[in-house]
Every structure is written in C-alpha cells, then in structure tokens.
Design a protein around this motif. Structure first.
Motif, mmCIF file in Angstrom:
data_model
loop_
_atom_site.group_PDB
_atom_site.id
_atom_site.type_symbol
_atom_site.label_atom_id
_atom_site.label_comp_id
_atom_site.label_asym_id
_atom_site.label_seq_id
_atom_site.Cartn_x
_atom_site.Cartn_y
_atom_site.Cartn_z
ATOM 1 N N ILE A 74 60.340 6.320 23.256
ATOM 2 C CA ILE A 74 61.460 5.375 23.207
ATOM 3 C C ILE A 74 60.891 3.971 23.140
ATOM 4 C CG2 ILE A 74 63.394 4.435 24.525
ATOM 5 C CD1 ILE A 74 63.877 7.162 25.637
ATOM 6 N N SER A 75 61.338 3.201 22.179
ATOM 7 C CA SER A 75 60.773 1.858 22.015
ATOM 8 C C SER A 75 61.241 0.941 23.139
ATOM 9 C CB SER A 75 61.201 1.275 20.671
ATOM 10 O OG SER A 75 62.571 0.932 20.727
ATOM 11 N N ILE A 76 60.510 -0.152 23.314
ATOM 12 C CA ILE A 76 60.886 -1.161 24.308
ATOM 13 C C ILE A 76 62.302 -1.671 24.035
ATOM 14 C CG2 ILE A 76 60.385 -3.539 25.067
ATOM 15 C CD1 ILE A 76 58.380 -1.764 26.242
ATOM 16 N N THR A 77 62.603 -1.912 22.770
ATOM 17 C CA THR A 77 63.938 -2.404 22.405
ATOM 18 C C THR A 77 65.021 -1.420 22.862
ATOM 19 O OG1 THR A 77 62.810 -3.193 20.440
ATOM 20 C CG2 THR A 77 65.214 -3.451 20.491
ATOM 21 N N GLU A 78 64.794 -0.147 22.609
ATOM 22 C CA GLU A 78 65.784 0.865 23.038
ATOM 23 C C GLU A 78 65.919 0.898 24.558
ATOM 24 O OE1 GLU A 78 65.804 4.714 20.204
ATOM 25 O OE2 GLU A 78 63.795 3.884 20.558
ATOM 26 N N ARG A 79 64.763 0.782 25.240
ATOM 27 C CA ARG A 79 64.795 0.759 26.700
ATOM 28 C C ARG A 79 65.634 -0.396 27.229
ATOM 29 N NH1 ARG A 79 61.000 3.463 29.608
ATOM 30 N NH2 ARG A 79 59.485 4.490 28.278
ATOM 31 N N LEU A 80 65.442 -1.583 26.627
ATOM 32 C CA LEU A 80 66.154 -2.764 27.107
ATOM 33 C C LEU A 80 67.642 -2.664 26.795
ATOM 34 C CD1 LEU A 80 63.448 -5.432 26.155
ATOM 35 C CD2 LEU A 80 64.035 -4.674 28.472
ATOM 36 N N ALA A 92 51.065 6.313 28.711
ATOM 37 C CA ALA A 92 51.759 6.944 27.580
ATOM 38 C C ALA A 92 52.077 5.855 26.570
ATOM 39 C CB ALA A 92 53.044 7.630 28.036
ATOM 40 N N ASP A 93 51.994 6.169 25.320
ATOM 41 C CA ASP A 93 52.328 5.221 24.255
ATOM 42 C C ASP A 93 51.573 3.900 24.414
ATOM 43 O OD1 ASP A 93 54.293 7.125 23.530
ATOM 44 O OD2 ASP A 93 55.753 6.203 24.872
ATOM 45 N N PHE A 107 52.244 12.366 29.529
ATOM 46 C CA PHE A 107 51.535 11.297 30.240
ATOM 47 C C PHE A 107 50.093 11.708 30.499
ATOM 48 C CE2 PHE A 107 55.930 10.385 31.541
ATOM 49 C CZ PHE A 107 55.974 9.031 31.277
ATOM 50 N N LYS A 108 49.248 10.710 30.576
ATOM 51 C CA LYS A 108 47.871 10.947 31.002
ATOM 52 C C LYS A 108 47.730 10.304 32.375
ATOM 53 C CE LYS A 108 43.831 9.793 28.689
ATOM 54 N NZ LYS A 108 43.180 9.185 27.493
ATOM 55 N N LEU A 109 47.140 11.007 33.336
ATOM 56 C CA LEU A 109 46.936 10.442 34.672
ATOM 57 C C LEU A 109 45.520 9.868 34.754
ATOM 58 C CD1 LEU A 109 48.076 10.130 37.586
ATOM 59 C CD2 LEU A 109 46.973 12.308 38.128
ATOM 60 N N MET A 110 45.425 8.601 35.147
ATOM 61 C CA MET A 110 44.125 7.938 35.213
ATOM 62 C C MET A 110 43.943 7.338 36.604
ATOM 63 S SD MET A 110 43.340 7.949 31.835
ATOM 64 C CE MET A 110 42.441 6.535 31.211
ATOM 65 N N ALA A 111 42.699 7.351 37.093
ATOM 66 C CA ALA A 111 42.363 6.665 38.351
ATOM 67 C C ALA A 111 41.556 5.420 37.974
ATOM 68 C CB ALA A 111 41.561 7.585 39.258
ATOM 69 N N VAL A 112 42.132 4.260 38.229
ATOM 70 C CA VAL A 112 41.517 3.001 37.790
ATOM 71 C C VAL A 112 41.060 2.209 39.020
ATOM 72 C CG1 VAL A 112 41.885 0.889 36.443
ATOM 73 C CG2 VAL A 112 43.081 2.998 35.795
ATOM 74 N N PRO A 113 39.788 1.794 39.043
ATOM 75 C CA PRO A 113 39.295 1.078 40.232
ATOM 76 C C PRO A 113 39.974 -0.282 40.402
ATOM 77 C CG PRO A 113 37.610 1.108 38.501
ATOM 78 C CD PRO A 113 38.730 1.983 38.028
#
Lengths: 202, 202
Positions: free
Chosen positions: A35-41, A76-77, A166-172
């Motif tokens: 879903i695009s940002i525009t659609e989300r808004l 994601a995206d 979704f990808k789950l990432m652990a970011v320091p």
C-alpha cells in the motif's frame, strides 16, 4: 497484579537477553503490504473523519548481540518500522500494544509474555502527511495522530513468528543514532529515549 | 519524605508555571567565563587522571510563555547550556543537581525549592573532546564523562539570580527540535526526552 494490566513498577532497568535465545519462524502475510504512502494517508484521513484522533502504540524490543543492545525492527517495502499499530476506539494503550506485538511478532498459537516497562516518548502528526513532532506544535489544535512508544521487555526465551511480507532485523543502538534520513525521526531517536535506562545484559 | 532526598514519585506529569511568575536578578559572575574549549578539555583530562569518570548533572527547567513550554538555558560566549555541572566525588546526583541549580540560578540568599521529577537521559563522552553519545559506544571501556539530564520542576513563584557572565533565556520546545547545529546534541534532543510527560500549564 497481572503484569499486563499496567506498566511495570521498576522503570529504570531493562533486562535484555541474547538474540540466540529466540527462535524466529514465519506466519501468514499481513495485509498492508504494497500500500503506497498516499493510500495510507488517505485511509488515515477517512478514519479520522469517522473516529477522530488516531492513537497508535509501538514497542521498542531489545535483544543483545555481541553483548550490545539491538532494537528489533520490521522491514518491508524499503521502510523500517517498530512493531505496533493503531489502537481500537476505547482500547487501552498497554492492552492494544500487547495485541499489536503479538499480531506482528507473536507465535501462531499462544502469545508472548511481553512486559511493558514504560512509555518513553510520544510523537504527534499535525496533518495528513508523513511529518511527526515530539510535541504538538503551537497553533495545532487538532492533531491527527498520537503515537506512543513503549519499552517492551521480552521473556528470557520465546519463539517469534514474523509475517511473510516483513523481514525482522536486530539493529544496534549506535547504528540508529543520528540516522534520521535512513530510519526516520521516530526510530533514529530511540537511543536518546533509552539512555535513561540501565540496560542489563545477562 | 523530604522531596530533595529522592526523585519525585509522580513521574509522568510536569507542572509548569508562567515565566511572568518569576523575577530575575543578577549575581556575581561564575569563574568559568572566557575559558576556551581546549582549556576545558585539558582540565577535564587532568581531573580524570586524578578522580576517574567525570559525573555531571543538568536540569531541564520549564516555564510557560504564550501557554507553550519553554526551556531555561544559559548563554555565554556564544554557547548554550543547561544549568548544572560536575558532581563532587561521592556526591549524590539529586543532591549535586540541587547544589548546581542553586549555584547557577538560585537567589543570593536562601535556595529555590526545586523538585527533581525524573532522569530523562544520559549522555557519554568517550574521549577528551566535544563528542557525546546517548550510549557508551562499543569498544569504549573507559568513558571520560557521564552526563545525566533531569527534569527539575520550579515552585509556582520564586526569584532567580543569574551570574553576570550568563544570559538566561527561555527557548520554546519547537525551537530546539532538530537544531543540533545551533544547540548541540544534548539540548536539541530535549523535546524527544520530554515527549513522554504530560506538561501541565496552569
């Protein structure tokens, strides 16, 4: 007292366990992919007209890697986000956050025993666009969204299931600091918001 | 319980009164005027070699103007700073902060009845230079300074006395946000650190 009914009373220490304590599986995709940002808004505006102020909650979930705190982020995206989401009308913040955390990260059966430690920040969206501030700007009388950030502590061991899209990432923490361009204002300021806590890595 | 012995128990609300409730006078100059950054860092290194980690504490003091929260900042030599300073060896954080707040802003006789609400952030100086982070960076085993930020609540009315070599300014939260170039990383991130509080302006 059920720890899920209220915030934890010990608000200055966060207990963090190694990432290797957790297993990560997959579950069905959540429907907001693509879903695009525009659609989300646009959706946000429709919802606002029906329900008023959008209240959302997000969890800062920490794990240790190389004995250093990392934040769990969903990607994601090309966007990074904290696990969380919109509260239902009348829903409590902690109750809704637990629902959203289980929805985004919890196993397919049962739920994770999250401990919501404390609220660490609040961001406001004055208009139906992507700009957020950590205060209601002067002359803004009807902000469109309030986004509250909480520290959510994991049990010592558990299993995650991550939606396939979704990808789950652990970011320091040090990677997030000062990276507003890459992570946006909310995520890039997490190091400051957590700096008052003693982070215990056993 | 003496409110000065420990942090206030109500940690989610900050009470803020109008700037016009306070009178501002002058007092004798503090002696650190005109010392260059280089000289400061040299002194810091000497002290570190004698005493170890420098612990400093600073107070975020809020007043209302036009019904909007403003942070009290001291300006000298083109630099902005929060009221506060270095703790003595063995000195408690709240005790030292009260001493420093009175030293920087308190009246010439007596003291202001500050209420220390909560710690909101911690910054670390890894080396003898001007760079601070809201965490201890990996591989830094002996940071040189720990700087803790507290919200210090004013009584409804009181008098300030400001050392002659400083200018006292009330700067609105929205002016600080995202202005790292102008205010430095510590002060420019105050809006995020305060965003979890309900700021009551009566």
């Amino acid at each position: 007292m059920d720890p899920h009914d209220a915030l934890s009373l010990n608000k200055s220490v966060v207990q963090v366990y190694p990432l290797s304590n957790y297993s990560v599986g997959a579950k069905a995709a959540l429907k907001d992919k693509g879903i695009s940002i525009t659609e989300r808004l646009e959706r946000m505006q429709e919802k606002y007209e029906a329900e008023g102020l959008r209240r959302s909650v997000e969890g800062i979930v920490l794990v240790a890697q190389h004995n250093y705190p990392h934040v769990l982020l969903l990607q994601a995206d090309g966007y990074w986000r904290l696990p969380g989401g919109r509260l239902r009308p009348g829903e409590g913040e902690v109750e809704g956050l637990l629902r959203k955390l289980n929805n985004k990260l919890g196993p397919t059966s049962g739920s994770t025993d999250w401990e919501i430690v404390d609220c660490v920040g609040t961001w406001w969206r004055p208009n139906f666009d992507t700009i957020l501030y950590p205060y209601v700007p002067p002359h803004v009388t009807r902000p469109k969204e309030q986004k509250k950030l909480f520290v959510a502590q994991l049990p010592e061991k558990c299993s995650f299931a991550v939606p396939k899209n979704f990808k789950l990432m652990a970011v320091p923490l040090f990677e997030l600091y000062d990276k507003t361009q890459r992570y946006g204002p909310v995520i890039s300021h997490i190091p400051q918001l957590l700096s008052r806590f003693k982070i215990n890595m056993s």
